[in-house]
Design an enzyme around this catalytic site. Structure first.
Site, PDB file in Angstrom:
ATOM      1  N   ASN A 124       0.834  -1.200   0.000  1.00 47.85           N
ATOM      2  CA  ASN A 124       0.000   0.000   0.000  1.00 47.85           C
ATOM      3  C   ASN A 124       0.871   1.253   0.000  1.00 47.85           C
ATOM      4  O   ASN A 124       1.962   1.260   0.572  1.00 47.85           O
ATOM      5  CB  ASN A 124      -0.934  -0.004   1.216  1.00 47.85           C
ATOM      6  CG  ASN A 124      -1.835  -1.234   1.223  1.00 47.85           C
ATOM      7  OD1 ASN A 124      -2.157  -1.775   0.165  1.00 47.85           O
ATOM      8  ND2 ASN A 124      -2.187  -1.707   2.400  1.00 47.85           N
ATOM      9  N   VAL A 125       0.359   2.275  -0.627  1.00 49.98           N
ATOM     10  CA  VAL A 125       1.144   3.518  -0.733  1.00 49.98           C
ATOM     11  C   VAL A 125       0.664   4.562   0.278  1.00 49.98           C
ATOM     12  O   VAL A 125       1.174   5.677   0.308  1.00 49.98           O
ATOM     13  CB  VAL A 125       1.059   4.089  -2.182  1.00 49.98           C
ATOM     14  CG1 VAL A 125       1.702   3.105  -3.168  1.00 49.98           C
ATOM     15  CG2 VAL A 125      -0.377   4.418  -2.594  1.00 49.98           C
ATOM     16  N   HIS A 141       5.638  -0.801  -3.055  1.00 51.67           N
ATOM     17  CA  HIS A 141       5.176  -0.054  -4.221  1.00 51.67           C
ATOM     18  C   HIS A 141       5.306   1.446  -4.011  1.00 51.67           C
ATOM     19  O   HIS A 141       4.674   2.231  -4.703  1.00 51.67           O
ATOM     20  CB  HIS A 141       3.719  -0.440  -4.558  1.00 51.67           C
ATOM     21  CG  HIS A 141       3.609  -1.884  -4.966  1.00 51.67           C
ATOM     22  ND1 HIS A 141       2.417  -2.558  -5.030  1.00 51.67           N
ATOM     23  CD2 HIS A 141       4.561  -2.803  -5.308  1.00 51.67           C
ATOM     24  CE1 HIS A 141       2.636  -3.812  -5.397  1.00 51.67           C
ATOM     25  NE2 HIS A 141       3.930  -3.989  -5.570  1.00 51.67           N
ATOM     26  N   ASN A 241      -7.987 -13.036   5.196  1.00 51.93           N
ATOM     27  CA  ASN A 241      -8.717 -12.439   4.081  1.00 51.93           C
ATOM     28  C   ASN A 241     -10.116 -13.048   4.089  1.00 51.93           C
ATOM     29  O   ASN A 241     -10.250 -14.264   4.213  1.00 51.93           O
ATOM     30  CB  ASN A 241      -7.994 -12.798   2.763  1.00 51.93           C
ATOM     31  CG  ASN A 241      -8.462 -11.968   1.595  1.00 51.93           C
ATOM     32  OD1 ASN A 241      -9.657 -11.663   1.472  1.00 51.93           O
ATOM     33  ND2 ASN A 241      -7.535 -11.591   0.729  1.00 51.93           N
TER      34      ASN A 241
END
Ligand code: APR
Length: 271
Positions: A124-125, A141, A241
């Site tokens: 995640n950014v 990322h 998940n």
């Protein structure tokens, strides 16, 4: 009000409407794997942030950005061609982060990290792990909040405008060294991952006692290869998940639960 998760994973919500008991049963085999773990690697994906309200990359975009496909905006070609459009999109996403908070799952990882080495590796950014008080070992990322020059790669740490309204065009700042356009330090499609970050992630998952894979579809390599590397080194892997993913058949254990419900129950059960 954050639920009080009792050791058995029973959550009591104190509220004016009385007590709601949220039963979250932590699987015994998961407790067995986690109780002895001194070093835990946690690989998170968009599902970890989605629960805070961050739209996943594949979610439909809203408002002005609904007309654009993120897959075409998140490329060096798009930035070279229309730097003001791509810069405006990321500036809007930075603004969205100011309206979003870490959830109980982020905070549970931070609590766990007070008693064990919990190393967060994220695709995640956003900065939700950091805002929950957890150092991130590797942003595979990149990050919305890290900037560099598109031409000479010089890091850029000056404050930038964060629009509070959606604007379609916003001129990016210019590099003080070469006058190139400043870009988000995010890995765009077609670009390589940051080697130092990925090497730290590889070392973490191969030396861990346990790897948790949380909120990722396992669709994007090389990040999705990390749980496979862990298993090849004999490290147990657990997927957290609500739905099966491309990694589910590779992991030691799958817990079909959301991060925001499962992690607080797990950390409470560990005492
Ligand atoms: N708790 C746990 N998992 C969740 C939750 C939740 N509350 N909500 C959704 N998920 C799961 C979904 O079931 C899905 O498997 O999170 C996963 C999100 O998958 P993707 O949207 O594909 O995100 P991710 O795996 O991080 O994508 C990898 O691809 O989009 C590009 O560069 C981008 O880093 C991203 C990469």
């Amino acid at each position: 009000m954050e639920p009080l998760i009792l050791p058995a994973g029973i959550a009591l919500h104190g509220s004016t409407g009385g007590i709601t008991v949220l039963m979250v049963e932590v699987p015994a085999e998961l407790l067995e794997l986690t109780r002895g773990a001194a070093r835990i690697s946690v690989l998170t994906g968009a599902g970890m942030s989605a629960e805070s309200g961050v739209p996943t990359f594949r979610d439909a975009q809203d408002g002005l950005w609904a007309q654009y496909d993120p897959m075409t905006l998140a490329t060096p070609e798009a930035f070279a061609d229309q730097p003001d459009l791509v810069w405006a999109w990321y500036a809007w996403r930075r603004h969205l982060m100011t309206t979003i908070e870490p959830h109980a799952g982020h905070r549970a990882l931070t609590r766990w990290g007070e008693h064990a080495a919990v190393e967060v590796i994220t695709q995640n950014v956003d900065d939700l792990h950091e805002r929950a008080g957890h150092h991130v070992l590797a942003h595979l990322h990149g990050s919305l909040f890290s900037l560099r020059c598109f031409d000479c790669d010089l890091p850029y740490d000056m404050p930038v405008e964060v629009p509070t309204q959606q604007v379609e065009r916003l001129e990016p700042p210019l590099c003080p060294a070469c006058l190139g356009h400043i870009r988000p330090d995010i890995v765009w499609f077609g670009e390589p991952l940051p080697v130092p970050a990925f090497e730290r992630a590889e070392q973490s998952v191969t030396e861990a006692d346990l790897v948790l894979v949380i909120g990722t579809s396992g669709a994007v390599f090389p990040a999705a290869g990390l749980p496979l590397l862990a298993r090849a080194n004999g490290v147990p892997t657990v997927e957290i998940n609500p739905v099966p993913t491309e990694l589910s058949h590779e992991t030691t254990l799958n817990w079909r639960i959301t991060a925001g419900a499962g992690l607080p129950a797990l950390v409470s059960a560990l005492g």
